[in-house]
Design a protein around this motif. Structure first.
Motif, mmCIF file in Angstrom:
data_model
loop_
_atom_site.group_PDB
_atom_site.id
_atom_site.type_symbol
_atom_site.label_atom_id
_atom_site.label_comp_id
_atom_site.label_asym_id
_atom_site.label_seq_id
_atom_site.Cartn_x
_atom_site.Cartn_y
_atom_site.Cartn_z
ATOM 1 N N PHE A 38 44.862 50.553 36.123
ATOM 2 C CA PHE A 38 45.133 49.389 36.962
ATOM 3 C C PHE A 38 45.871 49.816 38.217
ATOM 4 O O PHE A 38 46.524 50.865 38.254
ATOM 5 C CB PHE A 38 45.971 48.350 36.208
ATOM 6 C CG PHE A 38 45.179 47.579 35.198
ATOM 7 C CD1 PHE A 38 44.408 46.498 35.584
ATOM 8 C CD2 PHE A 38 45.197 47.941 33.868
ATOM 9 C CE1 PHE A 38 43.668 45.777 34.658
ATOM 10 C CE2 PHE A 38 44.468 47.237 32.924
ATOM 11 C CZ PHE A 38 43.700 46.146 33.326
ATOM 12 N N PHE A 45 40.839 46.000 40.361
ATOM 13 C CA PHE A 45 41.662 46.448 39.230
ATOM 14 C C PHE A 45 43.126 46.031 39.334
ATOM 15 O O PHE A 45 44.004 46.715 38.822
ATOM 16 C CB PHE A 45 41.561 47.969 39.091
ATOM 17 C CG PHE A 45 40.143 48.442 38.903
ATOM 18 C CD1 PHE A 45 39.498 48.259 37.698
ATOM 19 C CD2 PHE A 45 39.460 49.042 39.947
ATOM 20 C CE1 PHE A 45 38.186 48.673 37.527
ATOM 21 C CE2 PHE A 45 38.148 49.462 39.790
ATOM 22 C CZ PHE A 45 37.513 49.282 38.571
ATOM 23 N N ARG A 90 45.650 54.185 38.504
ATOM 24 C CA ARG A 90 44.241 54.549 38.696
ATOM 25 C C ARG A 90 44.154 56.035 39.027
ATOM 26 O O ARG A 90 45.124 56.651 39.414
ATOM 27 C CB ARG A 90 43.616 53.736 39.829
ATOM 28 C CG ARG A 90 43.546 52.312 39.432
ATOM 29 C CD ARG A 90 42.271 51.561 39.663
ATOM 30 N NE ARG A 90 41.022 52.231 39.761
ATOM 31 C CZ ARG A 90 40.129 52.303 38.776
ATOM 32 N NH1 ARG A 90 40.410 51.804 37.587
ATOM 33 N NH2 ARG A 90 38.972 52.879 38.960
#
Length: 111
Positions: A38, A45, A90
């Motif tokens: 995320f 995201f 991420r």
């Protein structure tokens, strides 16, 4: 139901301070921390528009954490304050792993 978003590294605690001042005595506090993959602000995201939201975007895997904790349903008892803690996770697993220690420090300052 108060739901406050907070991004790791953020130094402005104004929204959280206001929510805590308005928070009823005896009501709990829940801190929700997402895991890998995320990124706050990312168009696809962002955890604040996905799992850490009461109304997540319509996706197969999107489940509202605060909703599943019973938050936002109303009722006779005061609802807990939910703090949605987001961090950049991420990229590769190792990038997220290397970031985790700094994020942990940010989380401890928040708490």
């Amino acid at each position: 139901m108060p739901l406050v978003d907070h991004v790791a590294g953020q130094t402005d605690f104004t929204a959280l301070d206001s929510a805590l001042r308005a928070h009823p005595d005896g009501a709990g506090v829940i801190v929700m921390i997402h895991g890998y993959k995320f990124a706050p602000g990312h168009p696809e995201f962002c955890p604040f528009e996905d799992i850490l939201s009461l109304t997540p975007r319509k996706r197969a895997r999107a489940v509202s954490w605060p909703g599943n904790l019973g938050v936002g349903l109303g009722g006779p008892r005061p609802e807990p304050l939910c703090i949605a803690f987001g961090w950049q996770s991420r990229g590769t697993f190792w990038r997220a792993w290397n970031t985790a220690q700094t994020v942990g420090g940010d989380l401890s300052r928040l708490l």
